[in-house]
Enzyme design. Sequence first.
Site, PDB file in Angstrom:
ATOM      1  N   LYS A 287       6.016   5.651  -8.482  1.00  0.00           N
ATOM      2  CA  LYS A 287       5.947   4.720  -9.615  1.00  0.00           C
ATOM      3  C   LYS A 287       6.356   5.379 -10.937  1.00  0.00           C
ATOM      4  O   LYS A 287       7.543   5.622 -11.180  1.00  0.00           O
ATOM      5  CB  LYS A 287       4.564   4.102  -9.671  1.00  0.00           C
ATOM      6  CG  LYS A 287       4.239   3.280  -8.385  1.00  0.00           C
ATOM      7  CD  LYS A 287       2.887   2.638  -8.460  1.00  0.00           C
ATOM      8  CE  LYS A 287       2.449   2.066  -7.134  1.00  0.00           C
ATOM      9  NZ  LYS A 287       3.100   0.803  -6.767  1.00  0.00           N
TER      10      LYS A 287
ATOM     11  N   TYR B  69      -4.248   1.799   0.302  1.00  0.00           N
ATOM     12  CA  TYR B  69      -2.908   1.624   0.854  1.00  0.00           C
ATOM     13  C   TYR B  69      -2.065   2.822   0.443  1.00  0.00           C
ATOM     14  O   TYR B  69      -2.121   3.250  -0.707  1.00  0.00           O
ATOM     15  CB  TYR B  69      -2.292   0.332   0.312  1.00  0.00           C
ATOM     16  CG  TYR B  69      -0.845   0.085   0.683  1.00  0.00           C
ATOM     17  CD1 TYR B  69       0.167   0.146  -0.291  1.00  0.00           C
ATOM     18  CD2 TYR B  69      -0.464  -0.219   1.987  1.00  0.00           C
ATOM     19  CE1 TYR B  69       1.487  -0.092   0.043  1.00  0.00           C
ATOM     20  CE2 TYR B  69       0.863  -0.468   2.327  1.00  0.00           C
ATOM     21  CZ  TYR B  69       1.841  -0.396   1.338  1.00  0.00           C
ATOM     22  OH  TYR B  69       3.154  -0.631   1.667  1.00  0.00           O
TER      23      TYR B  69
ATOM     24  N   ASP C  94      -3.897  10.533  -3.201  1.00  0.00           N
ATOM     25  CA  ASP C  94      -2.739   9.660  -3.365  1.00  0.00           C
ATOM     26  C   ASP C  94      -2.766   9.114  -4.798  1.00  0.00           C
ATOM     27  O   ASP C  94      -3.479   8.160  -5.091  1.00  0.00           O
ATOM     28  CB  ASP C  94      -2.776   8.521  -2.339  1.00  0.00           C
ATOM     29  CG  ASP C  94      -1.599   7.582  -2.514  1.00  0.00           C
ATOM     30  OD1 ASP C  94      -1.435   6.669  -1.671  1.00  0.00           O
ATOM     31  OD2 ASP C  94      -0.854   7.729  -3.506  1.00  0.00           O
TER      32      ASP C  94
END
Length: 442
Positions: A280, A157, A252
């Site tokens: 994050k 994702y 990613d």
Amino acid sequence: MASDPINKAPSTPRILTRSRALQQRAESFLPGGVDSPVRAFRAVGGDPPFVERADGAFLYDVDGNRYLDFFGSWGPMILGHAFPPVVQAIQSAAARSTSFGASHAGEADLAELVQRCFPSIEKLRFVSSGTEACMSAIRLARGFTNRPFILKFEGCYHGHADALLVKSGSGVATFGIPGSAGVPNETAMHTLALPYNDLPAVELAFRTHPGQIACILVEPVVGNAGTILPAPGYLEGLRSLATEHGALLILDEVMTGFRLSLGGAQQLYGVRPDLTTLGKIVGGGLPVGAFGGRADVMEHLAPLGPVYQAGTLSGNPLAMAAGVSMLTHLLAHQDVIYPHLEATTKAVAEGVAALAHTAGIPLTTNRIGSMFTWFFTGHAVTDFTEAATSDTAAFARFHRAMLDAGVWLPPSQFEAAFVSTAHGPDEVELTLAAARTAFANW
Ligand code: KE4
């Protein structure tokens, strides 16, 4: 901690009166009562507790219940909640205004720290989420290569940009098909979703679309199907295939960056991407994403080049200050932090797995550093198809039992759990005690 009665009590449903009322109020304004779907607990059932505050390794809900936190705001809280230096950095930045919409030193301050951790990132740009980072990175890859196709992998994702909400088409190397309502076929068709850990599928895609593939976008360690590790040689294989076919390799590292090591998965596995996306931890819990890598690629971005990308709150001074504080601490104490995270997470993950085994419950544990997943399946889990063999009802039952015992796991079988530096031996014991009760009542 271990003597705390709240943690001695057997697993009984917690009082969630105020949370339930707040959920109903939230549902009158927000679809499902949430600003992000996974928080609605639909995969595990029951009412989500509403958090009032958090400190260190613990969350406290509006009904006075305490929970040991194993999702850590989905990754950012590697130093535990309300980490004092980060809080102070935000407070002092806020006193100088919460946003300028103009350049300030904090952007380069954070960029410099990111570059120290990620030598592959020669130039970077901050955005406000991991979605924005990945969306911008694929646009840049397409603009730099002048090619339409992108490769992604099932179970990975990369945020909710249209081109990335795609599932694999009928044949592995055919066109992508929309993975969400609202994504037109024309948008999805240029995204190929391939099986993870399958290099021949990538070779086939390059043979099927010669000279048409702009980039390979991959979670170097998958966190969004639950935790799935790259097979030996897999990342190196993606690197050489991308180079061979003139495509960019984009790692990613929104989840793995600063988590698996200061330099993320690319440091651990020794693979140098052309671009990296971050999120994050880089923002210390405030909304920050970033994308960066080869200077010759990044200089295709406006205002230098033809690829447009922008953002009102990009480089926000509070977010930059939080990130600077977070990364400064991680850099200064890395020799203690990462071994501690490794030891604590190993004790939790393997301790619970041993209890499940004793109870005769099929459980596969995938772990790397301080991210892990207990899959309720007897199969090894090396790709999304195998992850999907998990007994999600069993996971939901385990999640509820652990929550009732004061341990809050990520509310989905297909998510990674995280440990922070605020987790220690007492928290390991609390977790094992909760799991012992859960399995005793299975
Ligand atoms: P955000 O737009 O949510 O900041 O980042 C998207 C993203 C990109 N890349 C990776 C590897 C990610 O894990 C994420 C977001 N992760 C999920 C948790 N699996 C966010 C939680 C949520 O959606 O509420």
